[in-house]
Write a protein that holds these residues in place. Structure first.
Motif, PDB file in Angstrom:
ATOM      1  N   PRO A  45      32.736  34.487  34.517  1.00  0.00           N
ATOM      2  CA  PRO A  45      33.412  34.262  35.795  1.00  0.00           C
ATOM      3  C   PRO A  45      34.234  32.977  35.870  1.00  0.00           C
ATOM      4  O   PRO A  45      35.318  32.977  36.452  1.00  0.00           O
ATOM      5  CB  PRO A  45      32.269  34.260  36.815  1.00  0.00           C
ATOM      6  N   VAL A  46      33.738  31.905  35.283  1.00  0.00           N
ATOM      7  CA  VAL A  46      34.488  30.653  35.375  1.00  0.00           C
ATOM      8  C   VAL A  46      35.787  30.758  34.578  1.00  0.00           C
ATOM      9  O   VAL A  46      36.861  30.336  35.049  1.00  0.00           O
ATOM     10  CB  VAL A  46      33.635  29.461  34.903  1.00  0.00           C
ATOM     11  N   SER A  47      35.720  31.328  33.381  1.00  0.00           N
ATOM     12  CA  SER A  47      36.939  31.508  32.584  1.00  0.00           C
ATOM     13  C   SER A  47      37.924  32.429  33.292  1.00  0.00           C
ATOM     14  O   SER A  47      39.140  32.187  33.276  1.00  0.00           O
ATOM     15  CB  SER A  47      36.591  32.085  31.214  1.00  0.00           C
ATOM     16  N   ALA A  48      37.397  33.480  33.919  1.00  0.00           N
ATOM     17  CA  ALA A  48      38.267  34.391  34.655  1.00  0.00           C
ATOM     18  C   ALA A  48      38.931  33.686  35.828  1.00  0.00           C
ATOM     19  O   ALA A  48      40.119  33.905  36.118  1.00  0.00           O
ATOM     20  CB  ALA A  48      37.467  35.595  35.145  1.00  0.00           C
ATOM     21  N   LEU A  49      38.191  32.822  36.510  1.00  0.00           N
ATOM     22  CA  LEU A  49      38.756  32.079  37.638  1.00  0.00           C
ATOM     23  C   LEU A  49      39.839  31.119  37.170  1.00  0.00           C
ATOM     24  O   LEU A  49      40.894  30.998  37.813  1.00  0.00           O
ATOM     25  CB  LEU A  49      37.640  31.332  38.361  1.00  0.00           C
ATOM     26  N   VAL A  50      39.604  30.460  36.046  1.00  0.00           N
ATOM     27  CA  VAL A  50      40.626  29.562  35.495  1.00  0.00           C
ATOM     28  C   VAL A  50      41.900  30.341  35.186  1.00  0.00           C
ATOM     29  O   VAL A  50      43.015  29.903  35.523  1.00  0.00           O
ATOM     30  CB  VAL A  50      40.103  28.857  34.224  1.00  0.00           C
ATOM     31  N   GLY A  51      41.771  31.504  34.565  1.00  0.00           N
ATOM     32  CA  GLY A  51      42.937  32.320  34.275  1.00  0.00           C
ATOM     33  C   GLY A  51      43.657  32.771  35.529  1.00  0.00           C
ATOM     34  O   GLY A  51      44.898  32.819  35.565  1.00  0.00           O
ATOM     35  N   TYR A  52      42.904  33.079  36.554  1.00  0.00           N
ATOM     36  CA  TYR A  52      43.504  33.500  37.827  1.00  0.00           C
ATOM     37  C   TYR A  52      44.295  32.345  38.453  1.00  0.00           C
ATOM     38  O   TYR A  52      45.417  32.539  38.940  1.00  0.00           O
ATOM     39  CB  TYR A  52      42.389  33.954  38.770  1.00  0.00           C
ATOM     40  N   LEU A  53      43.721  31.157  38.413  1.00  0.00           N
ATOM     41  CA  LEU A  53      44.422  29.990  38.964  1.00  0.00           C
ATOM     42  C   LEU A  53      45.684  29.684  38.153  1.00  0.00           C
ATOM     43  O   LEU A  53      46.715  29.295  38.712  1.00  0.00           O
ATOM     44  CB  LEU A  53      43.489  28.783  38.973  1.00  0.00           C
ATOM     45  N   ASP A  54      45.607  29.871  36.838  1.00  0.00           N
ATOM     46  CA  ASP A  54      46.803  29.693  36.008  1.00  0.00           C
ATOM     47  C   ASP A  54      47.910  30.652  36.451  1.00  0.00           C
ATOM     48  O   ASP A  54      49.088  30.265  36.542  1.00  0.00           O
ATOM     49  CB  ASP A  54      46.467  29.950  34.537  1.00  0.00           C
TER      50      ASP A  54
END
Length: 289
Positions: free
Chosen positions: A117-126
């Motif tokens: 989830p954290v990696s997915a959130l980082v990608g979403y923010l990118d």
């Protein structure tokens, strides 16, 4: 309004509500009227509970002039970044500074796509960065250290859900002084302990099966026994504000004293979550002064 940050615009108190989010176009006037009254009562923000989306904010923003409307939360798994950016740009163009994009990773039991989830959130923010959604107009539903750090570094702040004053103090330590910290707090306007705690446990029950919340409780001083049998009195009494007016006011002030800039108040009265407890909102506004 567009020149103010989210932190400057939301004031000290807001309302968290599932009922103010609807797909039914025939309810548009009703929702707008309720939002206008909340603005008149002095609330600075409305937080659209559940898996809300940008489009749900539109009727509330249109019916008010200063009220900030935020999602709490929009799941990153159910709404793509490009779709979100387009909806954000449209609403921002029509009503600058009136919307806050609250994002979260939801829960493994609720989202089939839930992975890292954290990696997915980082990608979403990118992706939001690339699409032009400014960091200072988005907030993250953060509980643990990594998402709180993202709230500090990649957003305007954090909107933690189902937390205690102790977690609020911890979150403020991670965020530092600048970012917005706006925890949700459930309120039971009931002075009788047995009745208040029964209503609280009914509301709490679904969350005790979600590890994101239970693990957070365990990180902040609770034990497995506190999570059993619907939640201990100790857990209920820290997660909910209940009692007479002075007791509820004191609990809200405890969150502010622990470092919250704003408290998103969710009324719990035993009625379905998709109703509009307008009389309760009036009473709550009155006791908060």
């Amino acid at each position: 309004m567009s020149d103010h940050t989210v932190k400057e615009s939301v004031g000290r108190y807001g309302v968290w509500s599932v009922g103010l989010r609807s797909e039914d176009p025939t309810r548009r006037a009703e929702l707008g009227e309720a939002a206008a009254e909340l603005e008149e009562l002095g609330y600075g923000a409305v937080w659209l509970g559940g898996n809300s989306a940008v489009r749900h904010a539109e009727p509330l923003v249109e019916a008010t002039s200063t009220l900030v409307v935020g999602t709490s939360i929009q799941s990153i798994w159910q709404h793509g970044a490009e779709e979100t950016a387009a909806a954000f740009a449209e609403l921002e163009s029509a009503h600058p500074g009136r919307f806050a994009l609250g994002l979260g990773v939801s829960h493994a039991k609720l989202a089939e796509q839930y992975r890292r989830p954290v990696s997915a959130l980082v990608g979403y923010l990118d992706a939001l960065d690339a699409a032009g959604v400014p960091a200072h107009r988005r907030l993250l539903a953060a509980l643990g250290p990594r998402t709180l750090e993202l709230s500090r570094d990649r957003a305007a702040g954090a909107i933690p859900y189902l937390v205690t004053p102790e977690h609020t103090a911890y979150a403020r330590g991670v965020l530092g002084v600048g970012p917005l910290l706006a925890p949700e707090l459930k309120v039971v306007l009931e002075p009788d302990p047995a009745t208040a705690r029964a209503l609280a446990r009914e509301s709490l029950a679904p969350y005790l099966s979600l590890p994101n919340y239970t693990n957070n409780f365990l990180r902040h001083g609770f034990t497995e026994s506190d999570l059993a049998d619907g939640g201990s009195d100790r857990l209920v009494d820290r997660v909910f504000a209940w009692g007479d007016d002075s007791a509820v006011r004191a609990r809200v002030e405890e969150f502010l004293g622990a470092g919250a800039d704003h408290v998103a108040l969710q009324l719990v009265d035993g009625s379905p979550r998709d109703t509009l407890p307008r009389e309760g909102w009036r009473r709550l506004a009155g006791l908060l002064g």
